[in-house]
Structure formats: structure tokens, C-alpha cells
Write an enzyme that holds these catalytic residues in place. Structure first.
Site, PDB file in Angstrom:
ATOM      1  N   GLU A   1       0.840  -1.198   0.000  1.00  0.00           N
ATOM      2  CA  GLU A   1       0.000   0.000   0.000  1.00  0.00           C
ATOM      3  C   GLU A   1       0.869   1.240   0.000  1.00  0.00           C
ATOM      4  O   GLU A   1       1.979   1.211   0.529  1.00  0.00           O
ATOM      5  CB  GLU A   1      -0.835   0.046   1.290  1.00  0.00           C
TER       6      GLU A   1
ATOM      7  N   LYS B   1       2.439   4.434   1.353  1.00  0.00           N
ATOM      8  CA  LYS B   1       2.663   4.924   2.728  1.00  0.00           C
ATOM      9  C   LYS B   1       2.491   6.438   2.709  1.00  0.00           C
ATOM     10  O   LYS B   1       3.278   7.159   2.104  1.00  0.00           O
ATOM     11  CB  LYS B   1       4.071   4.551   3.201  1.00  0.00           C
TER      12      LYS B   1
ATOM     13  N   ARG C   1      -1.351   9.080  11.981  1.00  0.00           N
ATOM     14  CA  ARG C   1      -2.133   7.861  12.064  1.00  0.00           C
ATOM     15  C   ARG C   1      -3.360   8.113  12.922  1.00  0.00           C
ATOM     16  O   ARG C   1      -3.262   8.707  13.989  1.00  0.00           O
ATOM     17  CB  ARG C   1      -1.287   6.772  12.695  1.00  0.00           C
TER      18      ARG C   1
ATOM     19  N   ARG D   1      -1.768   8.030  17.164  1.00  0.00           N
ATOM     20  CA  ARG D   1      -1.052   6.798  17.493  1.00  0.00           C
ATOM     21  C   ARG D   1      -0.630   6.772  18.957  1.00  0.00           C
ATOM     22  O   ARG D   1      -0.362   5.724  19.517  1.00  0.00           O
ATOM     23  CB  ARG D   1       0.148   6.581  16.575  1.00  0.00           C
TER      24      ARG D   1
ATOM     25  N   GLU E   1      -4.823   7.142   7.727  1.00  0.00           N
ATOM     26  CA  GLU E   1      -3.877   8.251   7.833  1.00  0.00           C
ATOM     27  C   GLU E   1      -4.617   9.540   7.492  1.00  0.00           C
ATOM     28  O   GLU E   1      -5.341   9.594   6.485  1.00  0.00           O
ATOM     29  CB  GLU E   1      -2.741   8.001   6.829  1.00  0.00           C
TER      30      GLU E   1
ATOM     31  N   ARG F   1       5.830  -4.268  17.187  1.00  0.00           N
ATOM     32  CA  ARG F   1       6.576  -3.948  15.978  1.00  0.00           C
ATOM     33  C   ARG F   1       7.131  -5.264  15.469  1.00  0.00           C
ATOM     34  O   ARG F   1       7.993  -5.866  16.097  1.00  0.00           O
ATOM     35  CB  ARG F   1       7.721  -2.983  16.315  1.00  0.00           C
TER      36      ARG F   1
ATOM     37  N   LYS G   1       7.837  -1.455   6.259  1.00  0.00           N
ATOM     38  CA  LYS G   1       7.768  -0.163   5.562  1.00  0.00           C
ATOM     39  C   LYS G   1       9.013   0.025   4.722  1.00  0.00           C
ATOM     40  O   LYS G   1      10.101  -0.447   5.090  1.00  0.00           O
ATOM     41  CB  LYS G   1       7.631   0.978   6.566  1.00  0.00           C
TER      42      LYS G   1
HETATM   43  P1  AMP Z   1       6.725   4.728  10.933  1.00  0.00           P
HETATM   44  O1  AMP Z   1       5.948   5.809  11.646  1.00  0.00           O
HETATM   45  O2  AMP Z   1       7.868   5.248  10.141  1.00  0.00           O
HETATM   46  O3  AMP Z   1       7.063   3.566  11.830  1.00  0.00           O
HETATM   47  O4  AMP Z   1       5.784   4.092   9.790  1.00  0.00           O
HETATM   48  C1  AMP Z   1       4.583   3.470  10.100  1.00  0.00           C
HETATM   49  C2  AMP Z   1       3.476   4.488   9.941  1.00  0.00           C
HETATM   50  O5  AMP Z   1       3.135   4.667   8.575  1.00  0.00           O
HETATM   51  C3  AMP Z   1       2.176   4.073  10.567  1.00  0.00           C
HETATM   52  O6  AMP Z   1       2.166   4.325  11.940  1.00  0.00           O
HETATM   53  C4  AMP Z   1       1.173   4.940   9.822  1.00  0.00           C
HETATM   54  O7  AMP Z   1       1.013   6.166  10.494  1.00  0.00           O
HETATM   55  C5  AMP Z   1       1.850   5.256   8.513  1.00  0.00           C
HETATM   56  N1  AMP Z   1       1.149   4.778   7.311  1.00  0.00           N
HETATM   57  C6  AMP Z   1       0.991   5.505   6.187  1.00  0.00           C
HETATM   58  N2  AMP Z   1       0.339   4.820   5.262  1.00  0.00           N
HETATM   59  C7  AMP Z   1       0.043   3.599   5.769  1.00  0.00           C
HETATM   60  C8  AMP Z   1      -0.635   2.435   5.279  1.00  0.00           C
HETATM   61  N3  AMP Z   1      -1.133   2.381   4.034  1.00  0.00           N
HETATM   62  N4  AMP Z   1      -0.733   1.370   6.122  1.00  0.00           N
HETATM   63  C9  AMP Z   1      -0.227   1.410   7.370  1.00  0.00           C
HETATM   64  N5  AMP Z   1       0.426   2.474   7.880  1.00  0.00           N
HETATM   65  C10 AMP Z   1       0.561   3.571   7.104  1.00  0.00           C
END
Ligand code: AMP
Length: 550
Positions: free
Chosen positions: A246, A248, A253, A268, A298, A414, A420
Site C-alpha cells: 500500500e 505509505k 495515524r 497513534r 492516515e 513492531r 515499511k
Molecule cells: P513509521 O511511523 O515510520 O514507523 O511508519 C509506520 C506508519 O506509517 C504508521 O504508523 C502509519 O502512520 C503510517 N502509514 C501511512 N500509510 C500507511 C498504510 N497504508 N498502512 C499502514 N500504515 C501507514
């Protein structure tokens, strides 16, 4: 139970750094606690009187507590400040000052856990006229009956920083040991309810069967499932066999809950931002059927169909006044990507099924509320994931998420089930625990910030000083915030409560005896101030070590 008994356990827990010893001490103690006190005590071991899902917080500043300690001990606030400088925090300072106090000013009887708990809860709910004096008198009532060591922990609990090195993991393990229930079951019950007090009580009274019966409740936020870094599109998809890839999105969040008529939006960090984003509430109401549900997505800010910077959204969701004006300046849109509850919990279903239900029930509105862009990828069609990644970057988004088709939603974890992949090099989230004031022309500013990561005992370990990457405006705001959070000052160096989170970019991780972590960062730069993250979200030394080895 007398509060002093709990305090003795705090002391014992604080006296060892070994996780297993802490678990042992706590589990032995929990076995002795009666049913009437168990929920309260479990919460208080975590340093709070509210479960994590609750929006209540103590919300009392250091200055209040200093004033109360000064009044009870009969010294000036300046003397309390001196003691804090010597002892490191207000709790230890209070203990020291109490010990010197020759006579008790008030008639005192032993504090009970129940009384302390109720007074602390009351403190959070006092508002309106004369709330300041009511709060002070409430704190005085507690402190005037406290022993020196009790005063230490009452102060620390009011400020929500117990400093005994006990995180939720240790409490969970202790519950499972004390009441002989499976660790994984206790962990799951905690993840679903976000209430360690409840988990302890149910484990004691109903055992494993009781824990199995605990589940999600719309209206009470759960910790979000977190993502790990992907080692590369092909590798991840080969490992998973089937992946939902998907876009990102670079936003905030959102976990949205609908219970009866009420829609609540949490970040979050489980902060309630419903009032700041009324248009999102409307979008959600129109997009979903009239059932109870919990969904995730998001929130991003857009202009002319292009995503705006992350800081724009942060400013929007922090806003308390003139919301209408902000709505016009920074329009928001929503991408939905997960469903945890729809009429009943759905989080145990595989993501591919949760997504199917989401698609079935949601009515999208273009450029307002949409489902995330998605492709179903197997090793045979990896190029579809690569195309999505490129499309994402071209569209001004961050990269892609790679989710294992078969996996359930696992709150608060996690793991490798959700990965990601970003276009930019990896960063670290670290917490600011101190700073150095500038000299000369920059004397008013804190120009250098001491940052830390978390070790396996949940203690903070320093890794670097950072000052690059911050604008003058950032520096001014941060300096003000640091003053509010200040614990102590020695010369130009100040120590602060760990509340400010920086996302740090750097050129290299190096070994360094200079910092507590044993590692440091070369050329650290603050990429963003992460108001949407808290100290519980920062990166760990374990992750730093594994990145160093790579
Ligand atoms: P990070 O904050 O770098 O750990 O990346 C994970 C975050 O990506 C999640 O907490 C979401 O806020 C964000 N995110 C953006 N798009 C998506 C998606 N399609 N699915 C899940 N998380 C997403």
C-alpha cells in the site's frame, strides 16, 4: 494496604537494574495484594492512577509540587529548588527535606493505598474556579501525612515519573508469574484492553479463561500495530509469499472509534483529537454504515490534490481554537487502511480479509475519504509493488507498506508482519533529556540538545548532542518548552523531563564510550520534531545495535 508497603516495593524495584529480579520482586508482591487493592496497585506501579486508554492525566506542573513540598516542610521554594539540583528530581529532594524536618506540622495517620489513589484521581478532575488552590490543598493533604519515602513517590506519581525502571513488559510478566497465567495471554489481554489493572484483577480472579474473554471495546483506544523496516521489496515479498502493498502516506495515524452515536478520533499515542478535526468526523460518519466500529487510517493535509508537509497536519490537530479558519487553510483528507472492529472484533482476521470488509462497507468520496492505494503482490508480480513505490514517491508520498496477507492485527507490536519501505535513508526517533544553553549572542537559546534511546530495561541512555536542522523559530519554541520541562540546571547544562521527541538523520553510527548507549551518531541532524510521538515510541538501543552491525 498501607501506602508505605507499596513504597517499600518501589524502593526494592528501583534498587536493581536486573529485569528478572524486578519481575520476581513484583510478582511476589502482587501475590500478597488483596482483590480490593490489586487494580489500583497495578496502575500505581506504572506510575499513574489511570489506565492507558484513559484520557485523564495528572496535568500538574513541577512548580505546584515544589510549592506544596516547600509548604509542608516549612522552607522556601528556593530551598526546594536547591535540593532538586543536588538530588536530581523533586521526589528525591522531597525525601531529603522531609528527613531534615524535625517536627510534624499536622496530625498524621498512616496513608493507605486507597486514600492516595483516590486523592490522586481527584487531583486530575479538579477544574474551574479556584482550581489552583483546590489542587494545592489536595496535594498538601497527602504530603502532610506522608513519611519521607512516601513523599518521594507521591511527588513522582503526581508528575507521572516514578523512576523505578519498571515498564509495562515487566508488570505483565509479573502478573503472569504471580497468578500462574500464560505470558502470551496476559500480553494479549493487555494489548486489547490497554488496562493493566484490569488484566491483573481478571488474572487473579478468573485465570486464563477470564483473560481469554477480554476483548476490544469501541471507544477505548488500543495501541497501534507498528511496522519494521523492509530489507527490500523482492526480499520481503519472497519471504511473505503474498503481500498487500500500500502507499505509505506521510500524515498522522488515526484510530477512529464509533460507539453508538459517538465518533472519537485518536492519534497513534492515543490522544483524543476529535474536536480539532470536525470535518474528519463528518467524513467518517458519511463513509461508514451506522454500526459500532474501530478503523485505522492516515489523516493527511492536501492542497490542489498534493500532500502538504507533515508539520501542517501537526499544527492542525494541535489546534484548540479557530478551527474553522484552520479547516480552510489546511484541508484534511483521509486514507483508510485497517479495520479492527465491525459489529464484533475483526482484528484476528487476516489483513486481506479485514481489507475486504473495509472495501465492502466504506463509501469513498474522492479526494476526501478513500481507501489506501493497494496492490496484491506475489513473487511472480513483484514489479507491481515496484510500480506502486514509484507512483507513491512521484505523488509526494513516503514509500510503501508491505503487509503479510495472512496476518492478524497485533496491537502494540513492531514485527515482521508489516513492513515499511521509504525512499529516504532511515532515521531514529530519540527523546530529548537535556540541553546546553548558548553563550554570548545565543545566550538565551538552548542550542544543543542531549538525546537518548531506550535500553532493554526501559531506561534512557544518551547517544548524542544535536543542534543542526533546527530553525531559529524552532529553537525559540524548544527553549521555552525546555524551561517548562526543566528538572535541574548546572551551569549552562539543563536536564529536562523526557517529553520532546526528535526524528534524527545521521551519517553513521559509531561506538563511543562518551555516551550511555555505548554508541553515538556522526553528523546528527534533527529532521522533524515529532509532536505526534511520545517517549514510549522512541527507538531502542537494540535497534541501534542491529543497524550498527548491518
Ligand atoms: P513509521 O511511523 O515510520 O514507523 O511508519 C509506520 C506508519 O506509517 C504508521 O504508523 C502509519 O502512520 C503510517 N502509514 C501511512 N500509510 C500507511 C498504510 N497504508 N498502512 C499502514 N500504515 C501507514
Amino acid at each position: 494496604m498501607k501506602y508505605q508497603e507499596l513504597v517499600n516495593v518501589y524502593e526494592a524495584l528501583g534498587a536493581t537494574t536486573k529485569r528478572l529480579e524486578k519481575t520476581e520482586i513484583l510478582s511476589d508482591f502482587l501475590k500478597t495484594v488483596g482483590a480490593e487493592d490489586l487494580e489500583k496497585i497495578t496502575l500505581m506501579i506504572r506510575g499513574t492512577v489511570f489506565p492507558s486508554w484513559s484520557e485523564e492525566e495528572q496535568g500538574i506542573g513541577d512548580k505546584f509540587v515544589m510549592k506544596a513540598v516547600a509548604d509542608v516542610v516549612g522552607v522556601s521554594v528556593a530551598v526546594v529548588e536547591d535540593a532538586i539540583r543536588d538530588e536530581g528530581d523533586i521526589g528525591a529532594a522531597a525525601e531529603k527535606l522531609y528527613a531534615k524536618k524535625t517536627q510534624m506540622t499536622f496530625f498524621s495517620q498512616p496513608l493507605t493505598v486507597d486514600f492516595v489513589f483516590k486523592q490522586l484521581r481527584k487531583l486530575a478532575t479538579i477544574s474551574g474556579s479556584r482550581s489552583t488552590s483546590k489542587k494545592i490543598s489536595n496535594i498538601l493533604e497527602l504530603l502532610s501525612s506522608a513519611s519521607a519515602s512516601e513523599a518521594k513517590y507521591i511527588c513522582r506519581t503526581i508528575l507521572e515519573e516514578l523512576r523505578i525502571g519498571v515498564g509495562e513488559g515487566i508488570i505483565r510478566d509479573a502478573i503472569s508469574q504471580a497468578f500462574d497465567v500464560d505470558k502470551a495471554l496476559a500480553e494479549r489481554a493487555h494489548m486489547l484492553t490497554n488496562d493493566l489493572g484490569l488484566v491483573a484483577r481478571v488474572a487473579k480472579e478468573e485465570g486464563e479463561d477470564g483473560l481469554k474473554g477480554l476483548n476490544l471495546v469501541p471507544g477505548r483506544p488500543v495501541k497501534p500495530m507498528l511496522a519494521q523496516l523492509s530489507d527490500g521489496i523482492e526480499i520481503s515479498i519472497n519471504e511473505m509469499g503474498c503481500a498487500l502493498c500500500e502507499t505509505k502516506y506521510d500524515g498522522i495515524r488515526m484510530q477512529v472509534h464509533k460507539k453508538d452515536d459517538d465518533i472519537t478520533i485518536f492519534t497513534r499515542r492515543l490522544e483524543n483529537i476529535t474536536l480539532a478535526v470536525p470535518e474528519v468526523v463528518d467524513l467518517i460518519r458519511n463513509a461508514f454504515p451506522d454500526e459500532d466500529f474501530i478503523a485505522e487510517g492516515e489523516i493527511i493535509a492536501t492542497r490542489d490534490g498534493k500532500p502538504l508537509s507533515f508539520q501542517n497536519i501537526l499544527r492542525r490537530v494541535r489546534r484548540k481554537y479557530n478551527i474553522e479558519e484552520a479547516m480552510e487553510k489546511v484541508p484534511l483528507m483521509v486514507y483508510l487502511y485497517d479495520l479492527l472492529y465491525f459489529k464484533e472484533p475483526t482484528l484476528d482476521k487476516p489483513i486481506i480479509e479485514r481489507r475486504r470488509i473495509l472495501e465492502e462497507i466504506v463509501t469513498e468520496e474522492e479526494n476526501k475519504i478513500e481507501l489506501s492505494d493497494i496492490v496484491n503482490v506475489k513473487p511472480e508480480n513483484v514489479e507491481d509493488a515496484i510500480d506502486l513505490f514509484n507512483k507513491s514517491i512521484d505523488g509526494g508520498h513516503e514509500g510503501i507498506m508491505i503487509k503479510n496477507c495472512a496476518e492478524p492485527y497485533i496491537p502494540g507490536i513492531r514485527g515482521k508482519k508489516m513492513l515499511k519501505l521509504k525512499a529516504e535513508p532511515e532515521t531514529l526517533d530519540a527523546v530529548v533529556i537535556g540541553g546546553v544553553k548558548g553563550i554570548g549572542k545565543r545566550g538565551d537559546f538552548i542550542g544543543s540538545y542531549l538525546i537518548a534511546l531506550r535500553d532493554e530495561n526501559d531506561d534512557l541512555q544518551t547517544i548524542a548532542h544535536v543542534g543542526t536542522g533546527l530553525s531559529d523559530d524552532d529553537l525559540a519554541k524548544l527553549t521555552e518548552k525546555m524551561e517548562e520541562l526543566k528538572i535541574s540546571q548546572k551551569g549552562t547544562r539543563i536536564t529536562v523531563h523526557p517529553k520532546i521527541i526528535f526524528e534524527i538523520a545521521y551519517s553513521e553510527i559509531v561506538k563511543s564510550p562518551e555516551y550511555g548507549a555505548g554508541y553515538s551518531l556522526r553528523f546528527p541532524v534533527v529532521k522533524r520534531i515529532r509532536d505526534d510521538k511520545g517517549v514510549e515510541d522512541i527507538d531502542t538501543i537494540e535497534r541501534l545495535e542491529s543497524m550498527f552491525k548491518e
